[in-house]
Design a protein around this motif. Structure first.
Motif, PDB file in Angstrom:
ATOM      1  N   ASN A 350       0.882  -1.135  -0.014  1.00  0.00           N
ATOM      2  CA  ASN A 350      -0.040   0.152   0.036  1.00  0.00           C
ATOM      3  C   ASN A 350       0.868   1.101  -0.013  1.00  0.00           C
ATOM      4  OD1 ASN A 350       0.642   0.055   2.892  1.00  0.00           O
ATOM      5  ND2 ASN A 350      -1.367   0.562   3.338  1.00  0.00           N
ATOM      6  N   GLU A 351       2.002   1.221   0.609  1.00  0.00           N
ATOM      7  CA  GLU A 351       2.768   2.607   0.741  1.00  0.00           C
ATOM      8  C   GLU A 351       3.377   2.726  -0.641  1.00  0.00           C
ATOM      9  OE1 GLU A 351       3.084   4.398   3.459  1.00  0.00           O
ATOM     10  OE2 GLU A 351       2.246   3.223   4.935  1.00  0.00           O
ATOM     11  N   ALA A 354       0.932   3.954  -2.781  1.00  0.00           N
ATOM     12  CA  ALA A 354       0.469   5.394  -2.617  1.00  0.00           C
ATOM     13  C   ALA A 354       1.840   6.392  -3.000  1.00  0.00           C
ATOM     14  CB  ALA A 354       0.337   5.483  -1.081  1.00  0.00           C
TER      15      ALA A 354
END
Ligand code: NAG
Ligand code: NAG
Ligand code: NAG
Ligand code: NAG
Ligand code: NAG
Length: 608
Positions: A350-351, A354
């Protein structure tokens, strides 16, 4: 007893005054392999760091038998000059440095008998003029007409030892010239060099599969045997490493040999660029979103081991904005977990996603959000610790998951009445052993915000794939015939599983809108993808968009530009379908390429 004694006597006998063409013979292996030969005559045509190349003073008229041979010994050339006619004794040997390679015939343990004369004229054979023309389609008589046919590795050149047919088979052509001093006229770079400066070229002879850039694209039953790699220069200089597909080179003269799995020419000195290709890089895609369901753009990009700390992350973002024109939905492959190569229990990306979305915004692009299903730790192959997976980036202002319900790593997605999905998004049959050490496809169902027509009519399905790699393949000039296509058995089952899932959607609704894209690690004319199309009923978007066979490439490997990345669409999306491959990485020099794959962009009417 008597016969074995005779045999020993025969093998121990010395063959006298053979010509070089007799030593080479008309096959791959010398009929004199392992035997001592005496009074072999030849003119020195070139000197290398570990030996000299000599050409017969009595060339024969047989195209199959090379009139030249390599004399292997570090010191043998010390007192010799190009143009010396010499007589020597030695032992015929077949040498290869790896069991998957083809043998090179050479004279080892040479003893100089005499230098007969010096200053003899040495003229290189011009390829295609003083030789037969390089064959343009097939590599070996042992490939059954298709270098990608299954099963692989049915025969070995070193065992079958076929008689050469240099007019028909590319390997036979180059084998028939081993040891020979040759000239390549009007050479052109066809794939960028490797880290050693080895550079694949073609000359002024007839070629097939030429793309607009000047490279040669692999097509069905034609993997471009008319090409040759230019290896390390004999004088110790270095080939440039910044040449590009399409660069024109100055004439090349050198000797034909075999090393590192390929026939090759060792040039007398480093190659030089005569005319550099222009423009250096391609333009951006012409496909821009209509921001409505009648013109949604889909990107696909293998972003090569991308994680939060990747140096190339801002460059990937810039490619997405500048070259791909910020597609509405992007199929990305090779997204690593948040700490990339650190081999710990972290699996979420997810990082990573993102950070990529933020970099796209910084590069002037729109707001993206993302969707993924993290794999189980260390179960999906790729670089150790990276946990690569496929994922989606999309514009939340325009698109959303239809009844979002993400699955977990080991949740097997199912097609439910509707058709709709049990998990949205969810992975296909993740426990199946066909996916061992490989990425599982991610299926999702989407709707267009504001432009949908309601119900399932307004939705479409995507399947993002990254099939198993080609690791373990043998070279197109290798011993195994047909060459080993590493991992093809896995890809075949992976293709079947994925296609059957898509079929289940289309069985419910033949007008369902399905788009699959990604890194299939395979060519469209090889069995896994032939079955993929047959089972799923999807259409190859390259065909639908009428992209010429030669322009279908997203990758370069050895001598070929080739297509590993594909999109397939269901019938209801065919109308108005457009598709482009953006050769931003294949055209770039090695040191500056951002990913090893080119991205592609499609534009589709998903409300038709
Ligand atoms: C070849 O010559 C070498 C050196 O002269 C000798 O030792 C060897 O026995 C010979 N081999 C054969 C097969 O005659
Ligand atoms: C090689 O040539 C030399 C000199 O011409 C000759 O004396 C010798 O007999 C020849 N050797 C063989 C094995 O033919
Ligand atoms: C080269 O010639 C020198 C001088 O005649 C001699 O000593 C040396 O052994 C020769 N080297 C070779 C490899 O034949
Ligand atoms: C990533 O996921 C973790 C755990 O769910 C969460 O704490 C974090 O805020 C997420 N980061 C982003 C950028 O979404
Ligand atoms: C091809 O098969 C042979 C056995 O016939 C095997 O020794 C070899 O390793 C195989 N080659 C490759 C590249 O797998």
């Amino acid at each position: 007893m008597a016969s074995s004694l005779l045999r020993i006597l025969f093998l121990g006998a010395v063959a006298s005054a053979l010509t070089i063409s007799e030593i080479n013979g008309p096959k791959y292996l010398s009929p004199y392999n392992g035997q001592n030969v005496t009074n072999v005559s030849g003119i020195v045509t070139a000197k290398g760091p570990s030996g000299v190349f000599i050409r017969s003073v009595k060339p024969d008229k047989d195209d199959r038998t090379s009139d030249s041979i390599y004399v292997f010994n570090r010191n043998f050339g010390a007192n010799l000059t190009v143009g010396d006619e010499i007589v020597l004794n030695g032992k015929v040997e077949e040498f290869r440095s790896n069991k998957d390679y083809v043998y090179l015939t050479e004279i080892a343990s040479p003893e100089l008998v005499e230098i007969v004369s010096s200053g003899n004229k040495v003229k290189a054979l011009v390829i295609g003029k003083d030789t037969v023309k390089p064959p343009t389609e097939q590599y070996s008589s042992l490939d059954g007409g298709d270098v990608f046919a299954l099963p692989n590795n049915e025969t070995l050149v070193s065992v079958a030892n076929p008689t050469l047919n240099p007019k028909k088979f590319g390997m036979d052509f180059w084998e028939s010239l081993t040891g020979e001093l040759v000239t390549v006229r009007k050479p052109r770079v066809i794939t960028k060099p490797n880290n050693f400066g080895d550079t694949w070229v073609v000359g002024d002879w007839k070629v097939t599969g030429e793309n607009k850039r000047g490279g040669l694209t692999m097509t069905d039953k034609d993997a471009n045997p008319e090409t040759i790699v230019i290896g390390s220069p004999l004088d110790g200089s270095n080939n440039p490493k910044d040449t590009r597909i399409g660069d024109e080179l100055s004439e090349i003269t050198g000797v034909v040999t075999y090393a590192f799995g390929f026939y090759r020419i060792l040039p007398t000195t480093a190659i030089t660029v005569k005319k550099a290709i222009e423009p250096k890089l391609p333009g951006a895609t012409s496909l821009v979103s209509s921001e409505k369901c009648d013109g949604i753009t889909f990107g696909a990009y293998n972003v090569e081991n991308l994680w939060v700390g990747s140096k190339h992350l801002p460059d990937i973002a810039a490619h997405i904005v500048t070259y791909m024109k910020s597609p509405d939905l992007i199929f990305v492959q090779e997204v690593q977990d948040n700490n990339g190569p650190t081999n710990d229990a972290v699996v979420s990306a997810n990082e990573t996603l993102a950070t990529l979305a933020a970099a796209i915004a910084t590069a002037g692009g729109p707001e993206y959000t993302f969707s993924e299903v993290a794999p189980s730790d260390d179960k999906d192959g790729g670089a150790p610790g990276g946990n690569i997976r496929v994922a989606y980036l999309y514009k939340p202002s325009l698109i959303r998951l239809y009844k979002s319900n993400p699955g977990m790593a080991m949740d097997a997605n199912e097609v439910l009445p509707g058709p709709t999905l049990k998990y949205n998004p969810g992975r296909i049959d993740p426990a199946n052993e066909a996916w061992t050490s490989s990425r599982k496809p991610l299926v999702a169902q989407w709707e267009i915000i504001g432009n949908g027509k309601g119900g399932n009519k307004g939705t479409f399905f995507t399947v993002n794939v990254h099939f198993g790699s080609k690791g373990g393949s043998s070279s197109l000039h290798g011993d195994a015939r047909p060459p080993v296509n590493g991992g093809v058995e896995d890809r075949l089952v992976q293709a079947q599983l994925t296609a059957n899932f898509i079929k289940a959607i289309l069985d419910q609704d033949r007008n369902a809108k399905v788009i699959t894209a990604g890194d299939f690690n395979e060519f469209s004319f090889v069995e896994p993808l032939e079955q993929y199309v047959k089972i799923s009923g999807l259409k190859d978007l390259d065909q639908v968009a009428k992209i010429k066979d030669e322009e279908r490439y997203t990758y370069q490997f050895d001598m070929n530009t080739q297509q590993l990345d594909h999109m397939y669409i269901s019938k209801s999306l065919e109308k108005k379908a457009k598709y482009e491959h953006i050769h931003i990485n294949t055209w770039e020099i090695g040191a500056a390429q951002i990913s090893d794959h080119d991205p592609s962009v499609a534009k589709l009417d998903v409300c038709a």
